[in-house]
Design a protein around this motif. Structure first.
Motif, mmCIF file in Angstrom:
data_model
loop_
_atom_site.group_PDB
_atom_site.id
_atom_site.type_symbol
_atom_site.label_atom_id
_atom_site.label_comp_id
_atom_site.label_asym_id
_atom_site.label_seq_id
_atom_site.Cartn_x
_atom_site.Cartn_y
_atom_site.Cartn_z
ATOM 1 N N GLU A 1 0.743 -1.168 0.140
ATOM 2 C CA GLU A 1 -0.070 -0.009 -0.169
ATOM 3 C C GLU A 1 0.951 1.269 -0.025
ATOM 4 O O GLU A 1 0.072 2.359 -0.075
ATOM 5 C CB GLU A 1 -0.964 -0.180 1.212
ATOM 6 N N ASP A 2 2.353 1.146 0.199
ATOM 7 C CA ASP A 2 3.027 2.244 -0.042
ATOM 8 C C ASP A 2 3.382 2.418 -1.454
ATOM 9 O O ASP A 2 3.899 3.615 -1.772
ATOM 10 C CB ASP A 2 4.314 2.079 0.692
ATOM 11 N N THR A 3 2.958 1.952 -2.247
ATOM 12 C CA THR A 3 3.202 1.862 -3.610
ATOM 13 C C THR A 3 2.495 3.275 -4.038
ATOM 14 O O THR A 3 1.287 3.428 -4.000
ATOM 15 C CB THR A 3 2.682 0.786 -4.618
ATOM 16 N N ALA A 4 3.301 4.168 -4.680
ATOM 17 C CA ALA A 4 2.798 5.475 -5.171
ATOM 18 C C ALA A 4 3.800 6.304 -5.835
ATOM 19 O O ALA A 4 5.008 5.691 -5.843
ATOM 20 C CB ALA A 4 2.227 6.333 -4.091
ATOM 21 N N VAL A 5 3.501 7.303 -6.585
ATOM 22 C CA VAL A 5 4.513 8.308 -6.856
ATOM 23 C C VAL A 5 4.823 9.256 -5.767
ATOM 24 O O VAL A 5 4.116 9.625 -5.321
ATOM 25 C CB VAL A 5 3.954 9.190 -8.201
ATOM 26 N N TYR A 6 6.032 9.142 -5.393
ATOM 27 C CA TYR A 6 6.585 10.199 -4.269
ATOM 28 C C TYR A 6 6.860 11.488 -4.736
ATOM 29 O O TYR A 6 7.813 11.649 -5.725
ATOM 30 C CB TYR A 6 7.430 9.599 -3.514
ATOM 31 N N TYR A 7 6.625 12.704 -4.065
ATOM 32 C CA TYR A 7 6.871 13.597 -4.676
ATOM 33 C C TYR A 7 7.557 14.669 -3.515
ATOM 34 O O TYR A 7 7.110 14.838 -2.709
ATOM 35 C CB TYR A 7 5.675 14.718 -5.013
ATOM 36 N N CYS A 8 8.570 15.382 -3.935
ATOM 37 C CA CYS A 8 9.410 16.169 -3.071
ATOM 38 C C CYS A 8 8.626 17.697 -3.147
ATOM 39 O O CYS A 8 8.194 18.021 -4.012
ATOM 40 C CB CYS A 8 10.612 16.513 -3.343
ATOM 41 N N ASN A 9 8.620 18.119 -1.866
ATOM 42 C CA ASN A 9 8.060 19.379 -1.674
ATOM 43 C C ASN A 9 8.814 20.514 -0.913
ATOM 44 O O ASN A 9 9.655 20.058 0.033
ATOM 45 C CB ASN A 9 6.496 19.265 -1.144
ATOM 46 N N ALA A 10 8.836 21.683 -1.078
ATOM 47 C CA ALA A 10 9.663 22.556 -0.417
ATOM 48 C C ALA A 10 9.249 23.926 -0.624
ATOM 49 O O ALA A 10 8.752 24.144 -1.522
ATOM 50 C CB ALA A 10 11.007 22.643 -0.804
ATOM 51 N N GLU A 11 9.235 24.840 0.730
ATOM 52 C CA GLU A 11 8.771 25.985 0.419
ATOM 53 C C GLU A 11 10.101 26.862 0.499
ATOM 54 O O GLU A 11 11.072 26.916 1.451
ATOM 55 C CB GLU A 11 8.029 26.573 1.758
ATOM 56 N N ILE A 12 10.255 27.820 -0.589
ATOM 57 C CA ILE A 12 11.527 28.019 -0.577
ATOM 58 C C ILE A 12 11.334 29.567 -1.097
ATOM 59 O O ILE A 12 10.540 30.280 -2.022
ATOM 60 C CB ILE A 12 12.154 27.700 -2.016
#
Length: 122
Positions: free
Chosen positions: A88-99
């Motif tokens: 269930e961890d299968t997914a597309v993982y996206y990095c996110n940042a406030e810059i």
């Protein structure tokens, strides 16, 4: 211009581990929150883990005790150590940042990486 690039995704068996990395580059003055989101087919993008510039962390209930988010401010990087992976961890993982950028140092904008596929399957 600011860019986030992820690496470390791939195929792993249930119970295995992966470590995702994300590097921010470009005209950067400061990075506040950084973290990871994921999206599985047919589902909304959801928060996985975040960390503030001061080191505070926040995790989704589904990954607590298994995932660890960390950051290296000197390298403008954030990591996600994923242990005891489940299908269930299968997914597309996206990095996110406030810059914030150098020319507007008090204005923060949210940036996203292109995503990296994590597949947990036997």
């Amino acid at each position: 211009q600011v860019q986030l690039v992820e690496s470390g995704g791939g195929l792993v068996q249930p119970g295995g581990s992966l470590r995702l990395s994300c590097t921010a580059s470009g005209s950067i003055f400061k990075i506040n929150d950084m973290g990871w989101y994921r999206q599985a087919p047919g589902k909304r993008r959801e928060l996985v883990a975040t960390t503030t510039s001061g080191g505070n962390t926040n995790y989704a209930d589904s990954v607590k005790g298994r995932f660890t988010v960390s950051r290296d401010n000197a390298k403008n990087m954030v990591y996600l150590q994923m242990n005891s992976l489940k299908p269930e961890d299968t997914a597309v993982y996206y990095c996110n940042a406030e810059i914030s950028q150098r020319f507007l140092r008090n204005f923060y904008k949210t940036y996203w990486g292109q995503g990296t596929q994590v597949t947990v399957s036997s």
